[in-house]
Scaffold this motif. Sequence first.
Motif, PDB file in Angstrom:
ATOM      1  N   PRO A  34     -20.042  41.128  58.336  1.00  0.00           N
ATOM      2  CA  PRO A  34     -21.465  41.375  58.076  1.00  0.00           C
ATOM      3  C   PRO A  34     -21.737  42.763  57.486  1.00  0.00           C
ATOM      4  CG  PRO A  34     -21.021  41.491  60.428  1.00  0.00           C
ATOM      5  CD  PRO A  34     -19.761  40.994  59.789  1.00  0.00           C
ATOM      6  N   ILE A  35     -22.752  42.799  56.600  1.00  0.00           N
ATOM      7  CA  ILE A  35     -23.129  44.037  55.919  1.00  0.00           C
ATOM      8  C   ILE A  35     -24.605  44.334  56.205  1.00  0.00           C
ATOM      9  CG2 ILE A  35     -23.607  45.015  53.615  1.00  0.00           C
ATOM     10  CD1 ILE A  35     -21.113  43.418  52.646  1.00  0.00           C
ATOM     11  N   ARG A  36     -24.875  45.581  56.513  1.00  0.00           N
ATOM     12  CA  ARG A  36     -26.270  45.995  56.688  1.00  0.00           C
ATOM     13  C   ARG A  36     -26.366  47.421  56.155  1.00  0.00           C
ATOM     14  NH1 ARG A  36     -27.872  45.279  62.734  1.00  0.00           N
ATOM     15  NH2 ARG A  36     -25.829  44.298  62.700  1.00  0.00           N
ATOM     16  N   ILE A  37     -26.801  47.558  54.902  1.00  0.00           N
ATOM     17  CA  ILE A  37     -26.829  48.896  54.293  1.00  0.00           C
ATOM     18  C   ILE A  37     -28.150  49.149  53.576  1.00  0.00           C
ATOM     19  CG2 ILE A  37     -24.325  49.076  53.930  1.00  0.00           C
ATOM     20  CD1 ILE A  37     -26.167  48.491  50.805  1.00  0.00           C
ATOM     21  N   ILE A  38     -28.439  50.437  53.432  1.00  0.00           N
ATOM     22  CA  ILE A  38     -29.449  50.857  52.454  1.00  0.00           C
ATOM     23  C   ILE A  38     -28.741  51.798  51.485  1.00  0.00           C
ATOM     24  CG2 ILE A  38     -31.513  50.607  53.867  1.00  0.00           C
ATOM     25  CD1 ILE A  38     -31.289  53.787  54.138  1.00  0.00           C
ATOM     26  N   ALA A  39     -29.279  51.884  50.268  1.00  0.00           N
ATOM     27  CA  ALA A  39     -28.677  52.755  49.260  1.00  0.00           C
ATOM     28  C   ALA A  39     -29.782  53.493  48.521  1.00  0.00           C
ATOM     29  CB  ALA A  39     -27.838  51.940  48.284  1.00  0.00           C
ATOM     30  N   PRO A  40     -30.050  54.732  48.903  1.00  0.00           N
ATOM     31  CA  PRO A  40     -31.056  55.516  48.185  1.00  0.00           C
ATOM     32  C   PRO A  40     -30.410  56.248  47.015  1.00  0.00           C
ATOM     33  CG  PRO A  40     -30.467  56.596  50.262  1.00  0.00           C
ATOM     34  CD  PRO A  40     -29.485  55.475  50.047  1.00  0.00           C
ATOM     35  N   GLY A  41     -31.158  56.461  45.945  1.00  0.00           N
ATOM     36  CA  GLY A  41     -30.577  57.243  44.854  1.00  0.00           C
ATOM     37  C   GLY A  41     -31.403  57.238  43.590  1.00  0.00           C
ATOM     38  N   ILE A  71     -25.987  41.034  54.663  1.00  0.00           N
ATOM     39  CA  ILE A  71     -25.178  39.837  54.444  1.00  0.00           C
ATOM     40  C   ILE A  71     -24.568  39.448  55.790  1.00  0.00           C
ATOM     41  CG2 ILE A  71     -23.131  38.854  53.322  1.00  0.00           C
ATOM     42  CD1 ILE A  71     -25.200  39.377  51.249  1.00  0.00           C
ATOM     43  N   ASP A  72     -24.847  38.215  56.186  1.00  0.00           N
ATOM     44  CA  ASP A  72     -24.332  37.751  57.481  1.00  0.00           C
ATOM     45  C   ASP A  72     -24.399  36.230  57.471  1.00  0.00           C
ATOM     46  OD1 ASP A  72     -23.430  37.721  60.125  1.00  0.00           O
ATOM     47  OD2 ASP A  72     -24.801  39.325  60.745  1.00  0.00           O
ATOM     48  N   LYS A  73     -24.118  35.615  58.618  1.00  0.00           N
ATOM     49  CA  LYS A  73     -24.231  34.152  58.674  1.00  0.00           C
ATOM     50  C   LYS A  73     -25.641  33.779  59.139  1.00  0.00           C
ATOM     51  CE  LYS A  73     -19.351  33.526  59.519  1.00  0.00           C
ATOM     52  NZ  LYS A  73     -18.289  33.551  60.535  1.00  0.00           N
ATOM     53  N   GLY A  74     -26.209  32.773  58.495  1.00  0.00           N
ATOM     54  CA  GLY A  74     -27.503  32.252  58.942  1.00  0.00           C
ATOM     55  C   GLY A  74     -28.689  33.169  58.709  1.00  0.00           C
ATOM     56  N   ILE A  75     -28.597  34.035  57.730  1.00  0.00           N
ATOM     57  CA  ILE A  75     -29.737  34.924  57.421  1.00  0.00           C
ATOM     58  C   ILE A  75     -30.779  34.135  56.609  1.00  0.00           C
ATOM     59  CG2 ILE A  75     -30.442  37.004  56.154  1.00  0.00           C
ATOM     60  CD1 ILE A  75     -28.862  37.651  58.637  1.00  0.00           C
ATOM     61  N   VAL A 102     -30.344  36.830  48.571  1.00  0.00           N
ATOM     62  CA  VAL A 102     -29.313  37.114  47.575  1.00  0.00           C
ATOM     63  C   VAL A 102     -28.841  35.802  46.936  1.00  0.00           C
ATOM     64  CG1 VAL A 102     -27.049  38.149  47.159  1.00  0.00           C
ATOM     65  CG2 VAL A 102     -28.593  39.156  48.864  1.00  0.00           C
ATOM     66  N   HIS A 103     -28.837  35.777  45.603  1.00  0.00           N
ATOM     67  CA  HIS A 103     -28.479  34.572  44.847  1.00  0.00           C
ATOM     68  C   HIS A 103     -27.024  34.177  45.117  1.00  0.00           C
ATOM     69  CE1 HIS A 103     -28.183  31.776  41.511  1.00  0.00           C
ATOM     70  NE2 HIS A 103     -29.466  31.988  41.209  1.00  0.00           N
ATOM     71  N   ARG A 104     -26.771  32.879  45.238  1.00  0.00           N
ATOM     72  CA  ARG A 104     -25.403  32.366  45.460  1.00  0.00           C
ATOM     73  C   ARG A 104     -24.421  32.928  44.441  1.00  0.00           C
ATOM     74  NH1 ARG A 104     -24.692  27.539  48.286  1.00  0.00           N
ATOM     75  NH2 ARG A 104     -22.758  27.204  47.133  1.00  0.00           N
ATOM     76  N   LYS A 105     -24.898  33.013  43.189  1.00  0.00           N
ATOM     77  CA  LYS A 105     -24.012  33.471  42.111  1.00  0.00           C
ATOM     78  C   LYS A 105     -23.579  34.921  42.320  1.00  0.00           C
ATOM     79  CE  LYS A 105     -25.130  30.595  38.169  1.00  0.00           C
ATOM     80  NZ  LYS A 105     -25.708  30.608  36.818  1.00  0.00           N
ATOM     81  N   VAL A 106     -24.465  35.724  42.920  1.00  0.00           N
ATOM     82  CA  VAL A 106     -24.145  37.133  43.174  1.00  0.00           C
ATOM     83  C   VAL A 106     -23.101  37.221  44.282  1.00  0.00           C
ATOM     84  CG1 VAL A 106     -25.093  39.349  43.953  1.00  0.00           C
ATOM     85  CG2 VAL A 106     -26.413  37.912  42.375  1.00  0.00           C
ATOM     86  N   ILE A 107     -23.307  36.407  45.331  1.00  0.00           N
ATOM     87  CA  ILE A 107     -22.351  36.396  46.440  1.00  0.00           C
ATOM     88  C   ILE A 107     -20.976  35.936  45.943  1.00  0.00           C
ATOM     89  CG2 ILE A 107     -21.822  35.283  48.657  1.00  0.00           C
ATOM     90  CD1 ILE A 107     -24.832  35.375  49.256  1.00  0.00           C
ATOM     91  N   GLU A 108     -20.994  34.923  45.062  1.00  0.00           N
ATOM     92  CA  GLU A 108     -19.740  34.424  44.474  1.00  0.00           C
ATOM     93  C   GLU A 108     -19.084  35.476  43.587  1.00  0.00           C
ATOM     94  OE1 GLU A 108     -20.752  30.831  42.425  1.00  0.00           O
ATOM     95  OE2 GLU A 108     -20.387  29.600  44.224  1.00  0.00           O
ATOM     96  N   TRP A 117     -21.651  32.931  53.821  1.00  0.00           N
ATOM     97  CA  TRP A 117     -22.420  34.184  53.881  1.00  0.00           C
ATOM     98  C   TRP A 117     -23.733  34.077  53.111  1.00  0.00           C
ATOM     99  CZ3 TRP A 117     -20.442  36.943  57.549  1.00  0.00           C
ATOM    100  CH2 TRP A 117     -19.059  36.917  57.771  1.00  0.00           C
ATOM    101  N   GLN A 118     -24.806  34.433  53.791  1.00  0.00           N
ATOM    102  CA  GLN A 118     -26.101  34.514  53.129  1.00  0.00           C
ATOM    103  C   GLN A 118     -26.687  35.893  53.416  1.00  0.00           C
ATOM    104  OE1 GLN A 118     -25.934  31.956  55.765  1.00  0.00           O
ATOM    105  NE2 GLN A 118     -24.659  30.862  54.262  1.00  0.00           N
ATOM    106  N   GLY A 119     -27.749  36.212  52.703  1.00  0.00           N
ATOM    107  CA  GLY A 119     -28.364  37.506  52.986  1.00  0.00           C
ATOM    108  C   GLY A 119     -29.625  37.741  52.193  1.00  0.00           C
TER     109      GLY A 119
END
Length: 342
Positions: free
Chosen positions: A185-192, A215-219, A287-293, A302-304
């Motif tokens: 699982p991913i849980r981030i922020i990215a400032p910049g 990104i995690d399961k069942g999001i 998040v689009h399936r294609k991006v995860i792929e 994984w969904q998110g």
Amino acid sequence: LQTELMAAIDSADTLDALDAVRISALGKQGSVSALLKTMGAMSPDERQTQGPIINGLRESVTAGLAAKKAALETAELNRRLASEYVDMTLPAPETPRGTVHPVSQVMDELAEIFADMGFAVAEGREIEDDWHNFTALNIPETHPARAMHDTFYFPDEMAREGSKMLLRTHTSPVQIRTMTSQEPPIRIIAPGRVYRSDSDATHTPMFHQIEGLVIDKGIHLGHLKWTLETFLKAYFEREDVVLRLRPSYFPFTEPSVEVDVGYSMVNGKRVIGGSEGWMEVLGSGMVHRKVIEACGLDPDIWQGFAFGTGVDRLAMLKYGMDDLRAFFDGDNRWLQHYGFDA
Ligand code: PHE
């Protein structure tokens, strides 16, 4: 001669006058020098009696000059000390102090809010390649969204691995960098900083975004809504913050949601809270399936959700600023006006 010279030394009252005496006695044409020269022509007997006297004269004149010089210097120092003393009881002049820029303050604030919700801070690159900024985010070469981004490209010769280099147009490439380098699982922020060739009262060629990615399961969309609501209430420090989610379109999210916050009019000014009017604050979606792929993950496992928002915009909304360009002018009066001085 000795008496005469000693009197002259004694009456010299400046260093310059004293030096004139020195030259008249010990200089090339000086009276003492002349006496010293006569010693060469003396018989040994004469030299034996006259030598010590003449040398003694030279020594006492030299010593007298040194003593007077020291005395004059001390006097000069005392005079300066008396006239140039520092009054330690006077208040010190005020020294202007620097502060953290409002944009940095807001980014710190946001990082803190998200840290409380369990988000880590991820970093990406300001000089990105086309693949991370566009292609992996489901924005292929021919996609119209590319034209909308007003991208600053580097010359073709700087392409890497067939991917053109550019200044990132949004923080979304950090989604890709994170998913390709960390296990969910991913849980981030990215400032910049991000860059677009655009400039008016509400657009500057460089501005700041903060990206969020889970990104995690069942999001599902409910997680997104709760996260945004919790964050916006904490950021605006009001419980009456109302969100409006509008269906939208981003190539890298499906469904995509644009989020508005409600405001009320108080004394002719917009104040966040209530729902008299709406202001757009961020873009988001699942998040689009294609991006995860594209990142090598299985979208059936994984969904998110992801979101991206302008930090400068959030700062303007919270502190009531009306011109984005002032953020980057570095004018102290502006900082003071909005209470950001030390
Ligand atoms: N990257 C989008 C922008 O710059 C914002 C966004 C981020 C939208 C993440 C959806 C998800 O406008």
